[in-house]
Scaffold this active site. Structure first.
Site, PDB file in Angstrom:
ATOM      1  N   ASP A  83      -7.409   5.705  -1.480  1.00  0.00           N
ATOM      2  CA  ASP A  83      -7.115   4.480  -0.744  1.00  0.00           C
ATOM      3  C   ASP A  83      -6.633   3.394  -1.703  1.00  0.00           C
ATOM      4  OD1 ASP A  83      -7.039   2.297   0.923  1.00  0.00           O
ATOM      5  OD2 ASP A  83      -9.082   2.508   1.676  1.00  0.00           O
ATOM      6  N   CYS A 106       0.811  -1.225   0.000  1.00  0.00           N
ATOM      7  CA  CYS A 106       0.000   0.000   0.000  1.00  0.00           C
ATOM      8  C   CYS A 106       0.845   1.277   0.000  1.00  0.00           C
ATOM      9  CB  CYS A 106      -0.998   0.000   1.145  1.00  0.00           C
ATOM     10  SG  CYS A 106      -0.306  -0.265   2.782  1.00  0.00           S
ATOM     11  N   HIS A 142      -6.185   0.261  -0.984  1.00  0.00           N
ATOM     12  CA  HIS A 142      -6.529  -1.071  -0.476  1.00  0.00           C
ATOM     13  C   HIS A 142      -7.709  -1.699  -1.218  1.00  0.00           C
ATOM     14  CE1 HIS A 142      -4.343   0.950   2.832  1.00  0.00           C
ATOM     15  NE2 HIS A 142      -3.796  -0.249   2.977  1.00  0.00           N
TER      16      HIS A 142
END
Length: 382
Positions: free
Chosen positions: A264, A70, A266
């Site tokens: 994000d 990430c 993820h």
């Protein structure tokens, strides 16, 4: 990108500061067209997420970065934003219905999940071995900044320098060396810098991505730094912040009141398979949903600020803003801006291309290593 919300529930006022302009947007009842322009700005940023089923890193390593990549993806996003500003300009917007310029496709190719893309997950993970990180190990913001600095040396197309500050200090003299300007730099530029005068400029300035790793507290962000932190997003040179929560990295692009706006990484998507030089199906590289928000007070104190300076005048402007908005107005400084290399530091050595040899032996041996503690930062004095 900065926004503030009024106290009147019937009226939302968004003050959006972009990296080449300042625009005041007033949205009544959350429905005026200006909101779509704000979302268009977010949607236009390149969005890099976990991918799966790409060629194994190093030939025998992982074929997905889910669970560990990430911060590498966030590093890709902040660098991609700098490249977009460099080649397309801060006002450029992505429109899926229109043909994109060739520079856009070339930027995107730099980040594809294959070993010969200069900023691919393959290249970043293998370069991280030189920073003491096994392939498959979680990175912090400082480590990923060091990886970007080294990979940029191999990028002949963008010819962009990446400078990573140390000990919460940005050194103008070191930046000039990093940009190969030191032999041309006139000494009175450094002397006159804070007086606001402009000396004769050399012509060989290289675009600069300036990354400032910081730790704004011990276990959580110290509230005394919040206003200065928000001021950084207002600067036209800002290209975002790397940070997040322990073992959860996010790419922060602005704020609304006391909430940070972020992309994000993820989400695990299928790797895009494309031939070199061919057009890429880029739909999955843009976040076409409402961006996430997070309370600033929930932010992990380890962050890395990113600023892009396309020209020397741009850098001068950033230095002036730092002086005016951060160093003179704030009692507690997030970082220092100095002219000369500190005498008690080791000599500054401009980065050179490292030798990279990754055979697969550096792959992570145990899942327990995935979530080791963050690397050391100097704690800001409070």
């Amino acid at each position: 990108l900065q926004s503030s919300v009024s106290h009147d529930p019937s009226e939302i006022i968004l003050i959006c500061c972009f990296a080449a302009q300042e625009t005041l947007l007033i949205i009544i009842n959350d429905h005026l067209p200006e909101k779509s322009e704000l979302l268009s700005d977010v949607r236009s940023r390149l969005w890099f997420t976990y991918r799966k089923k790409f060629s194994p890193i190093g030939g025998t390593g992982p074929s997905s970065d889910a669970g560990w990549g990430c911060m590498l993806r966030c590093g890709q996003m902040i660098l991609a934003q700098a490249l977009v500003c460099r080649h397309l300009g801060r006002d450029w917007r992505w429109d899926p219905e229109k043909r994109q310029p060739k520079e856009y496709h070339r930027i995107l190719h730099c980040f594809l999940d294959k070993k010969d893309s200069c900023y691919s997950i393959h290249q970043m993970a293998q370069m991280g071995v030189g920073e003491g990180k096994s392939v498959g190990e979680w990175y912090g913001p400082n480590t990923v900044a060091q990886v970007l600095k080294k990979l940029a040396l191999f990028d002949d197309w963008n010819t962009m320098a990446v400078y990573v500050s140390m000990d919460n200090t940005v050194v103008i003299e070191d930046i000039s060396k990093c940009l190969f300007l030191i032999s041309h730099f006139k000494s009175n530029f450094l002397i006159n810098f804070y007086k606001g005068t402009k000396s004769q400029r050399p012509l060989d300035w290289r675009p600069l991505l300036l990354v400032i790793p910081l730790r704004m507290g011990i276990n959580s962000i110290n509230p005394v730094y919040i206003q200065a932190f928000k001021e950084c997003f207002k600067m036209p040179q800002s290209c975002g912040v790397l940070g997040g929560k322990p073992n959860l990295a996010y790419y922060f692009i602005g704020f609304i009141d006391d909430e940070l706006i972020y992309l994000d990484p993820h989400t695990t998507q299928q790797a895009v398979d494309t031939e070199s030089g061919s057009a890429v199906d880029d739909q999955s590289y843009h976040c076409q949903r409402t961006p996430h928000r997070m309370k600033i007070t929930s932010l992990d104190p380890s962050v890395a600020l990113g600023f892009f300076c396309k020209s020397e005048e741009d850098f001068d402007s950033w230095c002036d803003l730092v002086q005016q908005e951060l160093l003179k107005k704030r009692n507690l400084r997030m970082f220092e801006l100095v002219e000369k290399h500190p005498s008690h530091w080791p000599p500054f050595v401009p980065p050179t291309k490292p030798e990279v040899q990754t055979t697969g032996a550096e792959f992570i041996e145990s899942p327990d290593k995935l979530f080791e503690s963050e690397e050391e930062f100097e704690i800001l004095n409070v």
